[in-house]
Design a protein around this motif. Structure first.
Motif, PDB file in Angstrom:
ATOM      1  N   UNK A 169       1.370   7.599   5.323  1.00  0.00           N
ATOM      2  CA  UNK A 169       0.889   6.543   4.373  1.00  0.00           C
ATOM      3  C   UNK A 169       1.974   5.922   3.464  1.00  0.00           C
ATOM      4  N   UNK A 170       2.894   6.722   3.404  1.00  0.00           N
ATOM      5  CA  UNK A 170       4.177   6.264   2.520  1.00  0.00           C
ATOM      6  C   UNK A 170       4.771   5.049   3.235  1.00  0.00           C
ATOM      7  N   UNK A 171       4.894   5.041   4.522  1.00  0.00           N
ATOM      8  CA  UNK A 171       5.716   4.321   5.329  1.00  0.00           C
ATOM      9  C   UNK A 171       4.859   2.875   5.105  1.00  0.00           C
ATOM     10  N   UNK A 172       3.624   2.975   5.165  1.00  0.00           N
ATOM     11  CA  UNK A 172       2.716   1.705   5.000  1.00  0.00           C
ATOM     12  C   UNK A 172       2.983   1.024   3.766  1.00  0.00           C
ATOM     13  N   UNK A 173       2.732   1.951   2.898  1.00  0.00           N
ATOM     14  CA  UNK A 173       2.786   1.498   1.359  1.00  0.00           C
ATOM     15  C   UNK A 173       4.117   0.942   1.104  1.00  0.00           C
ATOM     16  N   UNK A 174       5.060   1.511   1.617  1.00  0.00           N
ATOM     17  CA  UNK A 174       6.535   1.055   1.300  1.00  0.00           C
ATOM     18  C   UNK A 174       6.687  -0.367   1.628  1.00  0.00           C
ATOM     19  N   UNK A 175       6.054  -0.738   2.890  1.00  0.00           N
ATOM     20  CA  UNK A 175       6.292  -2.076   3.348  1.00  0.00           C
ATOM     21  C   UNK A 175       5.516  -3.052   2.466  1.00  0.00           C
ATOM     22  N   UNK A 176       4.226  -2.608   2.155  1.00  0.00           N
ATOM     23  CA  UNK A 176       3.488  -3.393   1.302  1.00  0.00           C
ATOM     24  C   UNK A 176       4.097  -3.801  -0.049  1.00  0.00           C
ATOM     25  N   UNK A 177       4.544  -2.615  -0.561  1.00  0.00           N
ATOM     26  CA  UNK A 177       5.194  -2.650  -1.848  1.00  0.00           C
ATOM     27  C   UNK A 177       6.328  -3.782  -2.044  1.00  0.00           C
ATOM     28  N   UNK A 178       7.375  -3.593  -0.896  1.00  0.00           N
ATOM     29  CA  UNK A 178       8.308  -4.129  -0.711  1.00  0.00           C
ATOM     30  C   UNK A 178       8.141  -5.899  -0.489  1.00  0.00           C
ATOM     31  N   UNK A 179       6.881  -6.041   0.178  1.00  0.00           N
ATOM     32  CA  UNK A 179       6.523  -7.391   0.694  1.00  0.00           C
ATOM     33  C   UNK A 179       6.137  -7.734  -0.775  1.00  0.00           C
ATOM     34  N   UNK A 180       5.501  -7.375  -1.576  1.00  0.00           N
ATOM     35  CA  UNK A 180       4.753  -7.348  -2.913  1.00  0.00           C
ATOM     36  C   UNK A 180       6.013  -7.967  -3.763  1.00  0.00           C
ATOM     37  N   UNK A 181       7.080  -7.242  -4.062  1.00  0.00           N
ATOM     38  CA  UNK A 181       8.047  -7.238  -4.834  1.00  0.00           C
ATOM     39  C   UNK A 181       8.795  -8.635  -4.570  1.00  0.00           C
ATOM     40  N   UNK A 182       8.998  -8.959  -3.258  1.00  0.00           N
ATOM     41  CA  UNK A 182       9.525 -10.017  -2.894  1.00  0.00           C
ATOM     42  C   UNK A 182       8.805 -11.264  -3.184  1.00  0.00           C
TER      43      UNK A 182
END
Length: 318
Positions: free
Chosen positions: A22-35
């Motif tokens: 879950x952490x790996x999935x959310x980390x990618x989503x959050x990084x994408x959203x921040x960008x």
């Protein structure tokens, strides 16, 4: 497998494979959203900068037009001198100074006569004018800000002294009997040239002499009636379009959509109308007719009864 949801994150097993996944999935989503958020912020800033630049440019162009119009009234100047003077004044604002871009119409009136000013206010609202483009104390859709008389006096002073305010006076005996109305009239007379305000009245004797301007003046009452006849309609059409052009100057300065003017109309002579078996009203704008009927004609009789009773009482008191 058992549910890993808990009431707080401390009870989660951080080494649980599901949590790690879950952490790996959310980390990618959050990084994408921040960008995306950063890109969007930069895009919005560019749009705001471009809009501000257009607003400033339009405001300065509008200011130049107004200077040019004012210079036309200077006696003794030839065309070359007028052009030079306009250029000199316009160049003074090419730095960081931005001309005012808030254009409003100030409707000075007595609440006793609101059937007429309501017509003006609501037909302009129907055309697309905004609340912020009016100072109109009798409007029924927003009266809270005018409940305090002292606050009202301050607002009158602040609004009437703005550079980009078109003053519209509707005068009557009720107007002349009002302290606030006469204050508005005097302030307008003291701060405006004769072409910068519109004077309406019920009858000529009810028009304060100090605000007559010989230009946009008109009296509505005819034999205790306020008919939408040929002369009244043509004046109303000219008046409404003058107000719209004033508001559009502000909208142009602010890079906003402008209000469409009422179409000018040519009404045939009474003889031609008789030949064609037509009426003057057949050549009038349908919106103007509809709003006139609703706000004035349908409320006219009680208004006239009250108005002339007050006039009768005033004469008897004298």
């Amino acid at each position: 497998m058992p549910d890993i949801a808990t009431s707080n994150r401390q009870n989660l097993d951080e080494h649980d494979p599901r949590v790690l996944l879950l952490v790996e999935i959310v980390k990618k989503v959050v990084t994408n959203l921040i960008g995306k958020r950063t890109d969007l912020a930069e895009k919005i800033k560019r749009q705001q900068d471009n809009l501000l630049a257009r607003q400033n440019d339009n405001a300065k162009k509008q200011f130049t037009k107004e200077v040019e119009s004012e210079v036309e009234n200077f006696p003794g100047l030839n065309e070359s001198q007028k052009s030079t003077l306009t250029t000199i004044v316009a160049n003074k604002i090419k730095g960081d100074v931005v001309p005012k871009s808030d254009y409003i119409v100030f409707i000075s009136h007595s609440r006793e006569d609101k059937i007429i000013t309501d017509f003006i206010y609501h037909i302009l609202k129907h055309k697309g004018a905004k609340d912020s483009e009016f100072f109109y104390t009798s409007r029924d859709d927003n009266v809270d800000q005018y409940e305090n008389p002292e606050s009202l006096a301050v607002q009158i002073k602040q609004n009437i002294l703005k550079d980009n305010v078109l003053l519209l006076y509707l005068t009557s005996n009720a107007y002349k009997a009002s302290e606030f109305c006469m204050f508005e009239g005097g302030a307008g007379w003291a701060t405006r040239s004769v072409g910068e305000y519109i004077v309406l009245s019920l009858t000529y004797p009810e028009m304060p002499k100090f605000i007559t301007n010989g230009k946009l003046e008109f009296c509505f009452e005819k034999n205790k009636d306020i008919p939408l006849d040929r002369s009244t309609y043509l004046f109303v059409l000219k008046m409404l379009n003058k107000i719209i052009r004033h508001l559009n100057a502000g909208r142009h300065a602010n890079a906003e959509n402008e209000i469409s003017e009422f179409a000018e109309s040519t009404i045939p002579s009474d003889l031609e109308l008789s030949k064609q078996k037509q009426l003057v009203t057949d050549f009038m704008d349908n919106d103007i007719k509809e709003y006139w009927d609703f706000y004035i004609t349908k409320k006219l009789q009680p208004y006239m009864d009250k108005r002339h009773k007050l006039e009768y009482d005033r004469n008897n008191d004298k």
